[in-house]
Design a protein around this motif. Structure first.
Motif, PDB file in Angstrom:
ATOM      1  N   ILE A  99      15.603 -43.078  -0.357  1.00  0.00           N
ATOM      2  CA  ILE A  99      15.590 -43.160  -1.829  1.00  0.00           C
ATOM      3  C   ILE A  99      14.154 -43.072  -2.345  1.00  0.00           C
ATOM      4  O   ILE A  99      13.279 -43.829  -1.928  1.00  0.00           O
ATOM      5  CB  ILE A  99      16.270 -44.467  -2.302  1.00  0.00           C
ATOM      6  N   THR A 100      13.939 -42.122  -3.243  1.00  0.00           N
ATOM      7  CA  THR A 100      12.586 -41.921  -3.782  1.00  0.00           C
ATOM      8  C   THR A 100      12.499 -42.203  -5.277  1.00  0.00           C
ATOM      9  O   THR A 100      11.394 -42.293  -5.836  1.00  0.00           O
ATOM     10  CB  THR A 100      12.106 -40.476  -3.542  1.00  0.00           C
ATOM     11  N   ASP A 101      13.646 -42.296  -5.943  1.00  0.00           N
ATOM     12  CA  ASP A 101      13.597 -42.500  -7.400  1.00  0.00           C
ATOM     13  C   ASP A 101      14.911 -43.121  -7.868  1.00  0.00           C
ATOM     14  O   ASP A 101      15.991 -42.714  -7.425  1.00  0.00           O
ATOM     15  CB  ASP A 101      13.379 -41.148  -8.099  1.00  0.00           C
ATOM     16  N   VAL A 102      14.793 -44.105  -8.755  1.00  0.00           N
ATOM     17  CA  VAL A 102      15.971 -44.713  -9.375  1.00  0.00           C
ATOM     18  C   VAL A 102      15.678 -44.834 -10.860  1.00  0.00           C
ATOM     19  O   VAL A 102      14.678 -45.447 -11.249  1.00  0.00           O
ATOM     20  CB  VAL A 102      16.275 -46.121  -8.796  1.00  0.00           C
ATOM     21  N   ARG A 103      16.513 -44.228 -11.672  1.00  0.00           N
ATOM     22  CA  ARG A 103      16.280 -44.291 -13.120  1.00  0.00           C
ATOM     23  C   ARG A 103      17.589 -44.186 -13.887  1.00  0.00           C
ATOM     24  O   ARG A 103      18.574 -43.646 -13.379  1.00  0.00           O
ATOM     25  CB  ARG A 103      15.333 -43.183 -13.566  1.00  0.00           C
ATOM     26  N   ARG A 104      17.567 -44.707 -15.123  1.00  0.00           N
ATOM     27  CA  ARG A 104      18.728 -44.563 -16.014  1.00  0.00           C
ATOM     28  C   ARG A 104      18.415 -43.407 -16.946  1.00  0.00           C
ATOM     29  O   ARG A 104      17.336 -43.376 -17.553  1.00  0.00           O
ATOM     30  CB  ARG A 104      18.901 -45.847 -16.820  1.00  0.00           C
ATOM     31  N   ALA A 105      19.325 -42.445 -17.052  1.00  0.00           N
ATOM     32  CA  ALA A 105      19.042 -41.254 -17.851  1.00  0.00           C
ATOM     33  C   ALA A 105      20.285 -40.767 -18.578  1.00  0.00           C
ATOM     34  O   ALA A 105      21.416 -41.029 -18.161  1.00  0.00           O
ATOM     35  CB  ALA A 105      18.522 -40.148 -16.935  1.00  0.00           C
ATOM     36  N   ASP A 106      20.039 -40.071 -19.682  1.00  0.00           N
ATOM     37  CA  ASP A 106      21.110 -39.356 -20.381  1.00  0.00           C
ATOM     38  C   ASP A 106      21.028 -37.895 -19.955  1.00  0.00           C
ATOM     39  O   ASP A 106      19.957 -37.283 -20.053  1.00  0.00           O
ATOM     40  CB  ASP A 106      20.945 -39.463 -21.899  1.00  0.00           C
ATOM     41  N   LEU A 107      22.122 -37.342 -19.516  1.00  0.00           N
ATOM     42  CA  LEU A 107      22.128 -35.974 -18.992  1.00  0.00           C
ATOM     43  C   LEU A 107      22.848 -35.026 -19.953  1.00  0.00           C
ATOM     44  O   LEU A 107      23.580 -35.462 -20.841  1.00  0.00           O
ATOM     45  CB  LEU A 107      22.812 -35.943 -17.629  1.00  0.00           C
ATOM     46  N   ILE A 130      19.134 -31.038 -15.325  1.00  0.00           N
ATOM     47  CA  ILE A 130      18.544 -31.421 -14.035  1.00  0.00           C
ATOM     48  C   ILE A 130      19.243 -30.798 -12.825  1.00  0.00           C
ATOM     49  O   ILE A 130      18.885 -31.073 -11.693  1.00  0.00           O
ATOM     50  CB  ILE A 130      18.509 -32.955 -13.855  1.00  0.00           C
ATOM     51  N   THR A 142      26.008 -39.998 -20.328  1.00  0.00           N
ATOM     52  CA  THR A 142      25.077 -40.950 -20.936  1.00  0.00           C
ATOM     53  C   THR A 142      24.945 -42.210 -20.076  1.00  0.00           C
ATOM     54  O   THR A 142      25.921 -42.683 -19.502  1.00  0.00           O
ATOM     55  CB  THR A 142      25.528 -41.372 -22.352  1.00  0.00           C
ATOM     56  N   LEU A 146      20.620 -42.664 -12.050  1.00  0.00           N
ATOM     57  CA  LEU A 146      20.349 -41.554 -11.137  1.00  0.00           C
ATOM     58  C   LEU A 146      19.562 -42.052  -9.936  1.00  0.00           C
ATOM     59  O   LEU A 146      18.525 -42.694 -10.092  1.00  0.00           O
ATOM     60  CB  LEU A 146      19.508 -40.492 -11.844  1.00  0.00           C
ATOM     61  N   GLU A 161      24.566 -53.280 -14.526  1.00  0.00           N
ATOM     62  CA  GLU A 161      23.486 -52.421 -14.038  1.00  0.00           C
ATOM     63  C   GLU A 161      22.271 -53.224 -13.577  1.00  0.00           C
ATOM     64  O   GLU A 161      21.676 -52.922 -12.536  1.00  0.00           O
ATOM     65  CB  GLU A 161      23.088 -51.412 -15.126  1.00  0.00           C
ATOM     66  N   VAL A 165      20.688 -53.047  -9.936  1.00  0.00           N
ATOM     67  CA  VAL A 165      19.321 -52.552  -9.724  1.00  0.00           C
ATOM     68  C   VAL A 165      18.477 -53.617  -9.017  1.00  0.00           C
ATOM     69  O   VAL A 165      17.725 -53.308  -8.079  1.00  0.00           O
ATOM     70  CB  VAL A 165      18.680 -52.139 -11.068  1.00  0.00           C
TER      71      VAL A 165
END
Lengths: 177, 246
Positions: A99-107, A130, A142, A146, A161, A165
């Protein structure tokens, strides 16, 4: 929660099941004449009807499978990996070390066909912004959590969440400063 | 009660809900463009009753041609009839964009795309109502139960979206200063969409083959739409919990 899971998290609630049923009804609607009056078609029309049934039946079967699997959707933190699953039909294993990245995003969803609708996204879903994301989520675009690992992106929507996290962070390699 | 009425209602409601939700989600989660669908609703009836029908009948009467002769109809008149719908429908679909209340929604190419999509989809929903009404008036369909019109539902659901695409294309080009190219692109796509039905009516292709034009236009429309539509992703709105780059 599986035997190996240290902690298990449920997805956020959604009306994805209702959309799934509505879409299933739309897919089945063209079949209504055959279902209600089996002998309504004859000759070439009957051949066409059977071809239509052959195309539609697997789609409906897949939707039914998704419908019965939805209550089993969960995100398990095991000793060395995050396991994302939805019953027997979907299971992704994401090693913490990758795992290199963990983020909350709207796609931004694209129009290309995939198993995603308001309140539900399963398997690989192409997003316009993306690219492809392996989804196991109760939201389509939404507020998606990710997770990037091993060159792949995974999209999930845990109900709690922050708790998820926090638990995940404890499992990840420490960042250098 | 006309037997098609339940299926017509289902078609109109399903189209409005599905494509309204689609427009809302894709245009950046705003009702600004969804509201514009209303402007397109009456335009199909208007263009069919007051433009296409009188023009078609008028030209036929002037040339002394009886309609419905199939392949015995002069080729130029067949082409004329074939082009009636694309030429006039693509014009009337963008007409509301000239209204002072609609024009501000289409000043940039991005906004023009969503405005066109809304107007076109509104037109498509209105067209479903108009066609349902025409079928209800015809005695040829009286013997069919309501569920026999499920093909109407499937076809109209797709056509509503395609009407939106065609108008969106026109508006997008127009906002970039190339309205003629946009109009020709929309008319061309519309003509391609109608070609299968025209060839089927003339007895030149089977019904299944005629449906291919719908599929071809749908695939091309999706490819084009995915290339030109605006993206709203904003990295700065992301909440980053963990990054190996830090």
């Amino acid at each position: 929660m599986s035997d190996a899971a240290l902690s298990s998290f449920r997805p956020a609630r959604s009306f994805g099941w209702a959309w799934l049923m509505a879409i299933m009804a739309l897919v089945l609607a063209p079949m209504a004449p055959i279902l209600v009056q089996p002998g309504v078609f004859s000759g070439d029309e009957a051949v066409g009807a059977w071809i239509a049934i052959a195309v539609i039946a697997p789609i409906v079967a897949l939707m039914l499978l998704a419908l019965v699997s939805l209550p089993q959707m969960r995100y398990d933190l095991e000793r060395d990996a995050l396991v994302i699953s939805c019953g027997r039909m979907l299971r992704y294993r994401v090693p913490f070390s990758e795992i290199t990245d963990v983020r909350r995003a709207d796609l931004t969803p694209s129009l290309w066909s995939s198993m995603r609708m308001p309140g539900l996204a399963l398997w690989t879903v192409p997003y316009a912004d993306i690219g492809r994301v392996r989804m196991c989520a109760t939201r389509m675009a939404t507020g998606i959590l990710l997770i990037e690992a091993g060159g792949m992106r995974y999209g999930i929507t845990p109900a709690d969440e922050q708790a998820f996290v926090t638990a995940l962070m404890m499992m990840l390699p420490k960042r250098g400063h | 009660m006309p037997t098609i009425l339940p299926m017509a209602i289902i078609t109109i409601v399903a189209s409005a809900l599905l494509w309204g939700a689609f427009l809302y989600a894709y245009s950046g989660r705003t009702w600004r463009f969804v509201r514009l669908m209303v402007w397109g609703l009456p335009l199909s009836a208007v263009v069919n009753l007051f433009v296409k029908s009188p023009v078609g009948q008028g030209v036929g009467a002037l040339a002394g041609i009886d309609p419905g002769q199939g392949l015995d109809t002069p080729v130029w008149f067949l082409v004329f009839l074939f082009l009636l719908a694309p030429v006039f429908e693509e014009l009337i679909k963008v007409a509301p964009a000239l209204l002072p209340s609609v024009r501000p929604h289409a000043t940039t190419p991005d906004d023009a795309l969503w405005t066109g999509l809304a107007l076109g989809m509104g037109f498509g929903i209105g067209e479903a109502a108009y066609l349902g009404w025409q079928i209800a008036l015809s005695s040829a369909y009286e013997q069919y139960a309501w569920y026999m019109f499920s093909g109407f539902l499937g076809e109209r659901l797709v056509v509503v979206l395609l009407h939106g695409f065609m108008t969106a294309l026109l508006m997008w080009f127009a906002a970039r200063g190339r309205p003629v190219i946009g109009y020709l692109a929309a008319v061309g796509a519309h003509a391609l969409l109608n070609s299968g039905a025209m060839l089927f009516q003339l007895g030149l292709v089977a019904e299944g083959v005629a449906g291919l034009s719908l599929l071809v236009v749908l695939v091309v429309a999706v490819i084009v739409f995915e290339r030109i539509r605006p993206r709203y992703r904003r990295d700065e709105s992301d909440v980053v919990y963990y990054s190996a780059d830090d």
